[in-house]
Design an enzyme around this catalytic site. Structure first.
Site, PDB file in Angstrom:
ATOM      1  N   GLN A 130       0.770  -1.274   0.048  1.00  0.00           N
ATOM      2  CA  GLN A 130       0.197  -0.085   0.039  1.00  0.00           C
ATOM      3  C   GLN A 130       0.750   1.296  -0.134  1.00  0.00           C
ATOM      4  O   GLN A 130       0.545   2.093  -0.953  1.00  0.00           O
ATOM      5  CB  GLN A 130      -0.835  -0.059   1.341  1.00  0.00           C
ATOM      6  CG  GLN A 130      -1.873   1.261   1.281  1.00  0.00           C
ATOM      7  CD  GLN A 130      -2.689   1.392   2.409  1.00  0.00           C
ATOM      8  OE1 GLN A 130      -2.930   0.131   2.962  1.00  0.00           O
ATOM      9  NE2 GLN A 130      -3.248   2.133   2.570  1.00  0.00           N
ATOM     10  N   SER A 157       7.220  -0.155   2.400  1.00  0.00           N
ATOM     11  CA  SER A 157       7.219   0.500   3.868  1.00  0.00           C
ATOM     12  C   SER A 157       7.684  -0.965   4.525  1.00  0.00           C
ATOM     13  O   SER A 157       7.895  -2.112   4.214  1.00  0.00           O
ATOM     14  CB  SER A 157       5.830   0.659   4.326  1.00  0.00           C
ATOM     15  OG  SER A 157       5.051  -0.747   4.445  1.00  0.00           O
ATOM     16  N   THR A 159       2.900  -6.824   2.969  1.00  0.00           N
ATOM     17  CA  THR A 159       3.546  -6.867   1.537  1.00  0.00           C
ATOM     18  C   THR A 159       4.854  -5.866   1.397  1.00  0.00           C
ATOM     19  O   THR A 159       5.758  -6.560   1.021  1.00  0.00           O
ATOM     20  CB  THR A 159       2.414  -6.149   0.789  1.00  0.00           C
ATOM     21  OG1 THR A 159       1.387  -6.828   0.989  1.00  0.00           O
ATOM     22  CG2 THR A 159       2.896  -6.613  -0.397  1.00  0.00           C
ATOM     23  N   THR A 210       1.229   1.938  12.775  1.00  0.00           N
ATOM     24  CA  THR A 210       0.055   1.462  12.023  1.00  0.00           C
ATOM     25  C   THR A 210      -0.254   0.050  12.196  1.00  0.00           C
ATOM     26  O   THR A 210      -1.069  -0.462  11.858  1.00  0.00           O
ATOM     27  CB  THR A 210       0.316   1.901  10.347  1.00  0.00           C
ATOM     28  OG1 THR A 210       1.557   1.080   9.928  1.00  0.00           O
ATOM     29  CG2 THR A 210       0.430   3.270   9.979  1.00  0.00           C
ATOM     30  N   ASN A 233       7.191   8.695   9.016  1.00  0.00           N
ATOM     31  CA  ASN A 233       6.028   9.340   8.838  1.00  0.00           C
ATOM     32  C   ASN A 233       5.935  10.624   9.702  1.00  0.00           C
ATOM     33  O   ASN A 233       5.404  11.609   9.106  1.00  0.00           O
ATOM     34  CB  ASN A 233       4.659   8.469   8.920  1.00  0.00           C
ATOM     35  CG  ASN A 233       4.294   7.731   7.698  1.00  0.00           C
ATOM     36  OD1 ASN A 233       4.924   8.067   6.503  1.00  0.00           O
ATOM     37  ND2 ASN A 233       3.482   6.909   7.884  1.00  0.00           N
ATOM     38  N   ASN A 257       2.821  11.767   0.928  1.00  0.00           N
ATOM     39  CA  ASN A 257       3.270  11.242  -0.131  1.00  0.00           C
ATOM     40  C   ASN A 257       3.617  12.396  -1.138  1.00  0.00           C
ATOM     41  O   ASN A 257       4.607  12.079  -1.775  1.00  0.00           O
ATOM     42  CB  ASN A 257       1.982  10.296  -0.803  1.00  0.00           C
ATOM     43  CG  ASN A 257       1.657   9.245  -0.272  1.00  0.00           C
ATOM     44  OD1 ASN A 257       2.618   8.958   0.792  1.00  0.00           O
ATOM     45  ND2 ASN A 257       0.735   8.607  -0.224  1.00  0.00           N
ATOM     46  N   GLU A 292      26.958   6.212  -8.890  1.00  0.00           N
ATOM     47  CA  GLU A 292      27.667   7.419  -8.145  1.00  0.00           C
ATOM     48  C   GLU A 292      26.991   7.465  -6.848  1.00  0.00           C
ATOM     49  O   GLU A 292      27.805   7.833  -5.978  1.00  0.00           O
ATOM     50  CB  GLU A 292      27.658   8.645  -9.063  1.00  0.00           C
ATOM     51  CG  GLU A 292      28.572   8.713  -9.847  1.00  0.00           C
ATOM     52  CD  GLU A 292      28.352  10.041 -10.548  1.00  0.00           C
ATOM     53  OE1 GLU A 292      29.032  11.158  -9.824  1.00  0.00           O
ATOM     54  OE2 GLU A 292      28.177  10.307 -11.916  1.00  0.00           O
TER      55      GLU A 292
END
Length: 441
Positions: free
Chosen positions: A11, A137, A142, A176, A203, A224, A250
């Protein structure tokens, strides 16, 4: 052409991706349907991130993967639905339920093949693939489990290509999910050897930046968009011509003194609201100084307590090399910015002539110049310390471990990951005291 493929996982990865591609489109003059805006001159700079089609449209070189369909469905029906090829948006049927093991071993296994197939297809259409940018994250199932599974596969199939991560790190006070420390430590352990450079974002730090922009109650969209501005500055030199451009390898060469010590601290300046910008015109020196202030850092940590190993200053907009060098020299002369003894110079400067772009309706003001500082500092080990302590509190009681074991993971993996992170903490400690990290690979 030196192309780069962006992979957005889970997400957080997908939502950050959404904000980034919206911004890239505006910067390159690409409309939501993939066509070039006639008012903008067609420059080839877009082709490192966008793939031109035979009908004259541009498609992002990207893949978005989430184990549950919700977030990707909103992209399929959103403003930019025509921008992506349907094969670039891959979703499963059930989510990872904040569980690393589900993302890595069970649910994730079902969609890793179609995802890898799409990556191979995109890689084949590149003339000279430079590497991958992976957005995810640490705390989600996921973002942690599937991202580490994919990086494992990328290392096997595209071993020599650079892999840079943009990772949302669990914020000190905002959680979260209860199991964030488990997921974060497991994914850091699994990806430590695969990732060349990892830019962390927390966050809480971004929330504070949004408040400085006058947004009282920031939504994820606001957060975001701030992250997208920073990512855009880091990638500007890969997308636009400039007098002192920095390419993907680099970053590693200049920022990573030892393979495991690859977590630069990111800072961005100026973060100005439209109201403030009307009364301020910041000089190159002022924006450079601001990059070393805590309120402009993407991760909460005290840089005064750490030592710098390297620093990369990426300027964009109205900046000439003389101003940039003077600003850098003044920062270096400050007593508060301590460098390790074995790295006396420590600064790499990049200058890109394209000024920052802001999206319509964004709280951030349009400015003529900005700078993004990427600093490899031992202060970031504070972030690992905090996470390790939270992990220890839960793992000492074996809390929630059965959810992971039930998905085919072994309890020993927790201890192994925790030991690896203890070694990472120790490596930073040794560098701080001017010793070398242990056992250099």
């Amino acid at each position: 052409m030196r192309e780069i493929i962006s992979l957005h996982i889970g997400q957080a990865g997908v939502q950050i991706g959404n904000a980034c591609w919206e911004l890239y489109c505006k910067e390159h003059g690409i409309l939501p349907n993939g066509q070039l805006d006639q008012n903008k001159m067609d420059d080839e700079s877009a082709e490192s991130f966008f793939s031109p089609t035979s009908v004259g449209t541009y498609v992002p070189r990207t893949l978005m993967v989430d184990l549950e369909p919700g977030v990707l469905d909103s992209i399929k029906t959103g403003k930019y639905r025509e921008l992506y090829h349907p094969g670039q948006l891959i979703s499963g049927k059930e989510d990872a339920a904040n569980n690393y093991a589900r993302g890595h071993y069970t649910v994730g296994k079902e969609i890793i093949e179609p995802a890898m197939e799409q990556i191979r297809r995109m890689a084949d259409s590149c003339d000279g693939l430079q590497g991958f940018l992976i957005y995810h994250s640490f705390g989600g199932g996921t973002g942690s489990g599937f991202a580490s599974l994919m990086m494992d596969r990328l290392a096997a199939e595209f071993g020599k290509k650079s892999k840079l991560e943009f990772s949302v790190y669990p914020a000190p006070k905002i959680a979260t999910a209860v199991v964030e420390p488990y997921n974060s430590i497991l994914t850091t352990h699994t990806t430590l050897d695969y990732s060349d450079c990892s830019f962390l974002v927390d966050n809480e730090a971004i929330y504070d930046m949004c408040r400085n922009l006058g947004i009282q109650r920031p939504y994820y969209t606001d957060i975001n968009r701030v992250i997208a501005q920073v990512v855009s500055s880091i990638t500007a030199s890969l997308r636009f011509p400039g007098s002192l451009n920095v390419d993907l390898t680099e970053f590693q060469t200049n920022l990573v003194p030892y393979p495991r010590i690859h977590f630069p601290l990111v800072a961005y300046s100026p973060m100005l609201s439209k109201e403030k910008a009307a009364h301020e015109k910041l000089s190159v020196q002022e924006i450079t100084n601001a990059c070393f202030e805590p309120q402009n850092q993407m991760v909460r940590c005290d840089t005064r307590k750490g030592k710098y190993m390297a620093c990369c200053l990426l300027f964009r907009g109205d900046v000439n090399p003389k101003e940039a060098n003077n600003a850098t020299a003044n920062v270096k002369a400050k007593r508060t910015n301590q460098f390790v003894e074995w790295c006396p110079t420590g600064f790499k400067v990049g200058i890109n002539s394209r000024k920052p772009t802001v999206l319509d309706g964004e709280a951030m003001a349009e400015v003529s110049r900005a700078v993004c500082a990427l600093s490899n500092t031992t202060a970031i080990s504070e972030a690992w310390k905090r996470l390790n302590n939270k992990f220890d509190l839960m793992f000492s009681k074996r809390a929630f471990v059965h959810w992971y074991v039930g998905e085919g993971m072994e309890e020993g993996e927790f201890s192994e990951a925790r030991e690896d992170l203890a070694m990472l903490e120790d490596d930073y400690e040794r560098i701080s005291s001017n010793a070398e990290p242990v056992d250099e690979y």
